[in-house]
Write a protein that holds these residues in place. Structure first.
Motif, PDB file in Angstrom:
ATOM      1  N   SER A  31       8.230  -7.266   7.229  1.00  0.00           N
ATOM      2  CA  SER A  31       6.997  -6.488   7.275  1.00  0.00           C
ATOM      3  C   SER A  31       6.067  -7.041   8.362  1.00  0.00           C
ATOM      4  CB  SER A  31       6.289  -6.538   5.918  1.00  0.00           C
ATOM      5  OG  SER A  31       5.602  -7.760   5.746  1.00  0.00           O
ATOM      6  N   SER A  33       3.355  -8.444   8.122  1.00  0.00           N
ATOM      7  CA  SER A  33       2.743  -9.718   7.732  1.00  0.00           C
ATOM      8  C   SER A  33       3.767 -10.836   7.569  1.00  0.00           C
ATOM      9  CB  SER A  33       1.973  -9.548   6.418  1.00  0.00           C
ATOM     10  OG  SER A  33       2.856  -9.200   5.359  1.00  0.00           O
ATOM     11  N   ASP A  55       6.420   3.821  13.331  1.00  0.00           N
ATOM     12  CA  ASP A  55       5.433   3.621  12.265  1.00  0.00           C
ATOM     13  C   ASP A  55       5.640   4.623  11.133  1.00  0.00           C
ATOM     14  OD1 ASP A  55       3.290   2.547  10.858  1.00  0.00           O
ATOM     15  OD2 ASP A  55       1.810   3.828  11.852  1.00  0.00           O
ATOM     16  N   TYR A  58       6.227   2.607   5.254  1.00  0.00           N
ATOM     17  CA  TYR A  58       5.013   2.192   4.534  1.00  0.00           C
ATOM     18  C   TYR A  58       5.280   0.839   3.889  1.00  0.00           C
ATOM     19  CZ  TYR A  58       1.319   2.073   1.045  1.00  0.00           C
ATOM     20  OH  TYR A  58       0.249   1.688   0.268  1.00  0.00           O
ATOM     21  N   TRP A  59       4.466  -0.156   4.272  1.00  0.00           N
ATOM     22  CA  TRP A  59       4.654  -1.522   3.803  1.00  0.00           C
ATOM     23  C   TRP A  59       3.643  -1.908   2.726  1.00  0.00           C
ATOM     24  CZ3 TRP A  59       8.811  -3.761   6.231  1.00  0.00           C
ATOM     25  CH2 TRP A  59       9.180  -3.250   7.479  1.00  0.00           C
ATOM     26  N   THR A  61      -0.705  -1.954   1.624  1.00  0.00           N
ATOM     27  CA  THR A  61      -2.027  -2.024   2.257  1.00  0.00           C
ATOM     28  C   THR A  61      -2.171  -3.253   3.145  1.00  0.00           C
ATOM     29  OG1 THR A  61      -2.879  -3.139   0.271  1.00  0.00           O
ATOM     30  CG2 THR A  61      -3.129  -0.756   0.390  1.00  0.00           C
ATOM     31  N   LYS A  62      -3.016  -3.112   4.153  1.00  0.00           N
ATOM     32  CA  LYS A  62      -3.314  -4.229   5.042  1.00  0.00           C
ATOM     33  C   LYS A  62      -4.150  -5.261   4.294  1.00  0.00           C
ATOM     34  CE  LYS A  62      -3.622  -1.176   9.093  1.00  0.00           C
ATOM     35  NZ  LYS A  62      -4.485  -0.708  10.200  1.00  0.00           N
ATOM     36  N   TYR A  65       0.651  -6.255   3.329  1.00  0.00           N
ATOM     37  CA  TYR A  65       1.914  -5.549   3.584  1.00  0.00           C
ATOM     38  C   TYR A  65       3.050  -6.098   2.714  1.00  0.00           C
ATOM     39  CZ  TYR A  65      -0.334  -3.631   7.775  1.00  0.00           C
ATOM     40  OH  TYR A  65      -1.183  -2.982   8.641  1.00  0.00           O
ATOM     41  N   PRO A  69       9.214  -1.709   1.057  1.00  0.00           N
ATOM     42  CA  PRO A  69       9.163  -0.720   2.148  1.00  0.00           C
ATOM     43  C   PRO A  69       9.667   0.653   1.705  1.00  0.00           C
ATOM     44  CG  PRO A  69      10.108  -2.790   2.909  1.00  0.00           C
ATOM     45  CD  PRO A  69      10.009  -2.893   1.422  1.00  0.00           C
TER      46      PRO A  69
END
Length: 206
Positions: A31, A33, A55, A58-59, A61-62, A65, A69
């Motif tokens: 990911s 992060s 992109d 979807y990993w 939220t920031k 991450y 996935p």
């Protein structure tokens, strides 16, 4: 928040317990992060790399991450799904029996015909091109032929169908002497006027 529009996330992997380490789609991804995910995925590594680059993964939220996935699927996009184990809504053999009796004008001239909707569902699940040739080596009453006809009507396809049926004798009293004769009668009853049927008879020495 994606500028490309609304989307939802779709599953793209098996969990670790269900993953097969020997499967070609068993690999590791990382990911943004740095969280690593090693499991069996539903797509090959090359396709996964492409989705990450676009992109479309979807990993979570920031900035963590840390979510499993998942694939971003935007409105209007087609996606593959795994069919249910149980096929419902395709009617029963009893319904199919009543239908064949009605279309041929004779009671129980053929035992246990399959529902047209069931074979039509198989054609849909196969998700192949709309101009394929569907082959049935054991045609029986001709359910496969009618399923192809109905699916072509539904989606505008131009599928052709080849049926093979030995001239087995019908044991009960019937206006049809063989199963192949019965099958042909059903085919003629359901085929659209603009289409045609071509028949070949193979004569065997007995």
């Amino acid at each position: 928040g994606d500028p490309r529009g609304n989307w939802f996330s779709g599953s793209i992997s098996f969990d670790e317990k269900r993953s097969n380490p020997n499967h070609p789609n068993y690999y590791e991804i990382t990911s943004p992060s740095g969280v690593k995910w090693k499991r069996q995925w539903l797509i090959p590594k090359e396709k996964m790399d492409e989705l990450i680059k676009q992109d479309k993964i979807y990993w979570g939220t920031k900035p963590e991450y840390r979510n499993v996935p998942r694939e971003k699927i935007f409105n209007g996009e087609e996606t593959q799904i795994i069919p249910k184990n149980i096929i419902d809504g395709a009617e029963s053999t009893r319904n199919a029996q009543n239908y064949v009796d009605l279309i041929l004008g004779e009671k129980q001239c053929f035992d246990n015909p399959k529902p047209v909707g069931l074979i039509q569902r198989f054609i849909q699940i196969a998700n192949m091109k709309k101009n394929i040739i569907v082959l049935d080596f054991f045609a029986g009453s001709g359910t496969t032929f009618e399923a192809v006809v109905q699916q072509n009507k539904l989606d505008g396809g131009k599928r052709n169908c080849i049926l093979i049926q030995k001239p087995e004798k019908i044991q009960k009293q019937s206006r049809f002497s063989t199963i192949s004769e019965l099958c042909l009668a059903r085919m003629k009853a359901v085929i659209p006027p603009k289409d045609k049927i071509t028949c070949w008879k193979l004569h065997e020495k007995e």
